[in-house]
Design an enzyme around this catalytic site. Structure first.
Site, PDB file in Angstrom:
ATOM      1  N   ARG A 298       0.806  -1.228   0.000  1.00 55.99           N
ATOM      2  CA  ARG A 298       0.000   0.000   0.000  1.00 55.99           C
ATOM      3  C   ARG A 298       0.839   1.279   0.000  1.00 55.99           C
ATOM      4  O   ARG A 298       0.317   2.370  -0.189  1.00 55.99           O
ATOM      5  CB  ARG A 298      -0.971  -0.012   1.189  1.00 55.99           C
TER       6      ARG A 298
ATOM      7  N   GLN B 292      12.791 -14.351   6.114  1.00 52.59           N
ATOM      8  CA  GLN B 292      11.524 -15.097   6.118  1.00 52.59           C
ATOM      9  C   GLN B 292      11.089 -15.168   4.660  1.00 52.59           C
ATOM     10  O   GLN B 292      10.654 -14.176   4.081  1.00 52.59           O
ATOM     11  CB  GLN B 292      10.463 -14.370   6.965  1.00 52.59           C
TER      12      GLN B 292
ATOM     13  N   GLY C 141       2.733 -15.340   8.431  1.00 53.38           N
ATOM     14  CA  GLY C 141       2.153 -14.826   9.675  1.00 53.38           C
ATOM     15  C   GLY C 141       3.200 -14.406  10.688  1.00 53.38           C
ATOM     16  O   GLY C 141       4.382 -14.758  10.572  1.00 53.38           O
ATOM     17  N   THR C 142       2.737 -13.666  11.695  1.00 52.49           N
ATOM     18  CA  THR C 142       3.661 -13.125  12.703  1.00 52.49           C
ATOM     19  C   THR C 142       4.334 -14.233  13.519  1.00 52.49           C
ATOM     20  O   THR C 142       5.507 -14.115  13.882  1.00 52.49           O
ATOM     21  CB  THR C 142       2.928 -12.160  13.658  1.00 52.49           C
TER      22      THR C 142
ATOM     23  N   LYS D 212      30.809  29.927   1.138  1.00 54.41           N
ATOM     24  CA  LYS D 212      31.112  28.497   1.004  1.00 54.41           C
ATOM     25  C   LYS D 212      32.535  28.209   1.433  1.00 54.41           C
ATOM     26  O   LYS D 212      33.453  28.912   1.002  1.00 54.41           O
ATOM     27  CB  LYS D 212      30.917  28.068  -0.452  1.00 54.41           C
TER      28      LYS D 212
HETATM   29  C1  UD1 Z   1      -1.006  -8.009  14.228  1.00 57.62           C
HETATM   30  C2  UD1 Z   1      -1.528  -8.854  15.405  1.00 57.62           C
HETATM   31  C3  UD1 Z   1      -2.730  -8.163  16.019  1.00 57.62           C
HETATM   32  C4  UD1 Z   1      -2.379  -6.745  16.445  1.00 57.62           C
HETATM   33  C5  UD1 Z   1      -1.779  -5.979  15.277  1.00 57.62           C
HETATM   34  C6  UD1 Z   1      -1.241  -4.679  15.776  1.00 57.62           C
HETATM   35  C7  UD1 Z   1      -1.063 -11.183  14.879  1.00 57.62           C
HETATM   36  C8  UD1 Z   1      -1.613 -12.460  14.357  1.00 57.62           C
HETATM   37  N1  UD1 Z   1      -1.876 -10.139  14.907  1.00 57.62           N
HETATM   38  O1  UD1 Z   1      -2.008  -8.002  13.266  1.00 57.62           O
HETATM   39  O2  UD1 Z   1      -3.206  -8.892  17.136  1.00 57.62           O
HETATM   40  O3  UD1 Z   1      -3.541  -6.111  16.942  1.00 57.62           O
HETATM   41  O4  UD1 Z   1      -0.693  -6.697  14.683  1.00 57.62           O
HETATM   42  O5  UD1 Z   1      -0.843  -3.899  14.703  1.00 57.62           O
HETATM   43  O6  UD1 Z   1       0.079 -11.140  15.282  1.00 57.62           O
HETATM   44  N2  UD1 Z   1       5.121  -9.655   9.582  1.00 57.62           N
HETATM   45  C9  UD1 Z   1       6.196 -10.410   9.169  1.00 57.62           C
HETATM   46  N3  UD1 Z   1       5.984 -11.616   8.613  1.00 57.62           N
HETATM   47  C10 UD1 Z   1       4.739 -12.151   8.438  1.00 57.62           C
HETATM   48  C11 UD1 Z   1       3.649 -11.358   8.860  1.00 57.62           C
HETATM   49  C12 UD1 Z   1       3.869 -10.140   9.438  1.00 57.62           C
HETATM   50  O7  UD1 Z   1       7.333  -9.974   9.300  1.00 57.62           O
HETATM   51  O8  UD1 Z   1       4.644 -13.236   7.939  1.00 57.62           O
HETATM   52  C13 UD1 Z   1       5.342  -8.347  10.192  1.00 57.62           C
HETATM   53  C14 UD1 Z   1       4.780  -7.192   9.389  1.00 57.62           C
HETATM   54  O9  UD1 Z   1       5.738  -6.687   8.488  1.00 57.62           O
HETATM   55  C15 UD1 Z   1       4.412  -6.193  10.467  1.00 57.62           C
HETATM   56  C16 UD1 Z   1       4.077  -7.066  11.673  1.00 57.62           C
HETATM   57  O10 UD1 Z   1       4.668  -8.311  11.418  1.00 57.62           O
HETATM   58  O11 UD1 Z   1       5.513  -5.378  10.800  1.00 57.62           O
HETATM   59  C17 UD1 Z   1       2.589  -7.200  11.888  1.00 57.62           C
HETATM   60  O12 UD1 Z   1       2.012  -7.770  10.753  1.00 57.62           O
HETATM   61  P1  UD1 Z   1       0.598  -7.349  10.231  1.00 57.62           P
HETATM   62  O13 UD1 Z   1       0.271  -8.136   9.062  1.00 57.62           O
HETATM   63  O14 UD1 Z   1       0.520  -5.875  10.148  1.00 57.62           O
HETATM   64  O15 UD1 Z   1      -0.295  -7.864  11.462  1.00 57.62           O
HETATM   65  P2  UD1 Z   1      -1.821  -7.597  11.706  1.00 57.62           P
HETATM   66  O16 UD1 Z   1      -2.614  -8.528  10.905  1.00 57.62           O
HETATM   67  O17 UD1 Z   1      -2.099  -6.161  11.574  1.00 57.62           O
END
Ligand code: UD1
Ligand code: CA
Length: 457
Positions: free
Chosen positions: A15, A75, A80-81, A351
């Site tokens: 985005r 990664q 996912g986180t 300068k």
């Molecule tokens: C996540 C949390 C949510 C919280 C929110 C706060 C989880 C499952 N959810 O949601 O509870 O309220 O953040 O902003 O943790 N990232 C990676 N690798 C991945 C996925 C994500 O490095 O595979 C990083 C992203 O770059 C980002 C962070 O993790 O910096 C959070 O990821 P994002 O997708 O924004 O999480 P949300 O779905 O918003």
């Protein structure tokens, strides 16, 4: 307490609509992730791990030189986180405490993290940073029973009842390494997004009888992320407000706090005054009683006590000593030094030059590659001709010299002590001490001069 920080930064950031990886987008001229790294360093982290994905080469290339001790973890797929944190686990020791931060959430403060550490130290197992929002849409919700945290449920997996909860997961957490290693190995991607949720470890911890501690950030902006340019601009504003407030609490008088931009580190003495639309960039020091007029840009400079910078002036990589007067409309370019009480006035460009104590160039001049002594007076329209098209040469003007208006000093050349250069001179040979030099066409008078008349037909 040994501390490992894991910074999640693998998100694509589509985005942002940019070729730059999301976490390299800047707040106050500094990439978001660098804010996070610097905060981690301020916590005296023993190790800092960055989990990267798309555009990782660019990330490493840009940050490695400044932060050679970072651990880089790739990664490959963003699953996912929880999956992201798993990638770092081979480098985590059981006895470490692990702090999770997001690379795109730059404004979290050392203060708020210290509060999280205090909460954590109640049992040294698990602490979450949470916040309460009137509109919690999009965030993971904190589910509590009798006040104790039970689980985090993501928006997409939440029931109506859970959606009504206003306490949210900020994403910042502090977990004991040993436990984290266990819980992560049990994660399943059985949810609405088919992702490995880091947040699932909360319910696992509760199952094991762990009492999860929480703390809130001091300010809401600390936990805000930037997914697009609009949110990035919002963070910039929030951060600017914080920096300007810091300046004011250190004693600066700021005419309009919303119209000052700080893009670096500013230190100040007492009774500094800053008018509107001033930009301070890089490392800037403003001594006691410094006054900065409207619309000035100061970058990497030191301004001594009592100096006044009048409106529309620019100063870049220069040192200005005490009680100088600069501008309006003056420009000091890199490697300029003004000694005490020097004056650089309207439309004067300097300068790589030094102006001695009390030296003056009050109007319309170019001073480049010059050494200007004490109390020299440089008349309006004076130019140091420092460039012959190929090389730069130096001009030396010794103490007390007077350079008449509209003179060209063709470098290399020197003007002796207390020497005088007649107005309009083009000086190509050095001038001795106390001499007067006049180097211009002699004035002639022709009587009854007939002006040309227009030809007929
Ligand atoms: C996540 C949390 C949510 C919280 C929110 C706060 C989880 C499952 N959810 O949601 O509870 O309220 O953040 O902003 O943790 N990232 C990676 N690798 C991945 C996925 C994500 O490095 O595979 C990083 C992203 O770059 C980002 C962070 O993790 O910096 C959070 O990821 P994002 O997708 O924004 O999480 P949300 O779905 O918003
Ligand atoms: Ca997010």
């Amino acid at each position: 307490m040994s501390l490992s920080v894991i910074i999640l930064a693998a998100g694509k950031g589509t985005r942002m609509k940019s070729s730059l990886p999301k976490v390299l987008h800047a707040v106050a001229h500094k990439p978001m992730i660098q804010h996070v790294i610097d905060t981690a360093i301020s916590l005296k982290a023993d190790k800092i791990h960055v989990v990267y994905g798309h555009g990782g080469e660019q990330l490493i290339e840009q940050l490695q030189p400044q932060y050679p001790d970072l651990q880089w973890i790739h990664q490959e797929e963003q699953l996912g986180t929880g999956h992201a944190v798993q990638q770092a686990m081979p480098l985590i020791q059981p006895e470490e405490n692990v702090l999770i931060l997001y690379g795109d959430v730059p404004l979290v403060t050392q203060d708020s993290l210290t509060a999280l550490f205090t909460a954590y130290q109640k049992n040294n197992e698990f602490a979450l940073m949470t916040a309460t929002f009137a509109d919690p849409t999009g965030y993971g919700r904190i589910v509590r029973q009798n006040g104790d945290v039970q689980a985090i449920v993501e928006q997409k997996d939440a029931s109506q009842e859970v959606l009504a909860i206003q306490e949210i997961n900020t994403g910042v957490m502090l977990v004991q390494g040993k436990k984290l290693l266990n819980w992560l190995s049990e994660l399943r991607a059985e949810n609405a997004q088919k992702e490995y949720y880091l947040t699932d470890i909360v319910a696992m911890a509760v199952q094991e009888g762990c009492n999860i501690q929480t703390s809130e950030p001091h300010q809401v902006c600390e936990i805000m992320g930037a997914n697009d340019k609009i949110q990035l601009a919002q963070l910039e504003q929030d951060y600017q407000r914080r920096l300007v407030q810091e300046l004011m609490s250190n004693g600066a008088s700021v005419r309009d706090p919303q119209r000052v931009d700080i893009r670096g580190e500013v230190t100040i003495g007492q009774d500094v005054e800053i008018d509107v639309n001033v930009i301070l960039e890089g490392r800037v020091h403003l001594g006691d009683h410094v006054k900065i007029g409207a619309n000035c840009i100061l970058k990497d400079c030191e301004i001594g006590e009592g100096t006044e910078i009048h409106p529309f002036s620019m100063i870049d990589s220069s040192i200005v000593h005490q009680y100088c007067q600069i501008g309006p409309y003056a420009r000091l370019r890199p490697e300029t030094t003004l000694q005490d009480k020097a004056k650089v006035g309207n439309f004067v460009e300097v300068k790589k030059s030094t102006l001695g104590t009390g030296a003056k160039a009050n109007h319309l001049a170019y001073i480049g590659d010059a050494e200007v002594g004490e109390k020299v007076n440089i008349g309006a329209g004076t130019i140091t001709c420092n460039y012959d098209g190929a090389n730069k040469s130096k001009t030396v003007i010794e103490a007390g010299a007077f350079i008449g208006s509209n003179s060209s000093l063709v470098a290399p050349v020197s003007i002796g002590k207390n020497a005088t250069v007649g107005a309009g001179s083009t000086v190509t040979k050095s001038v001795g001490d106390e001499e007067l030099v006049i180097a211009r066409g002699k004035q002639r008078h022709i009587q009854n001069w007939q002006r040309p008349v227009k030809k007929k037909g």
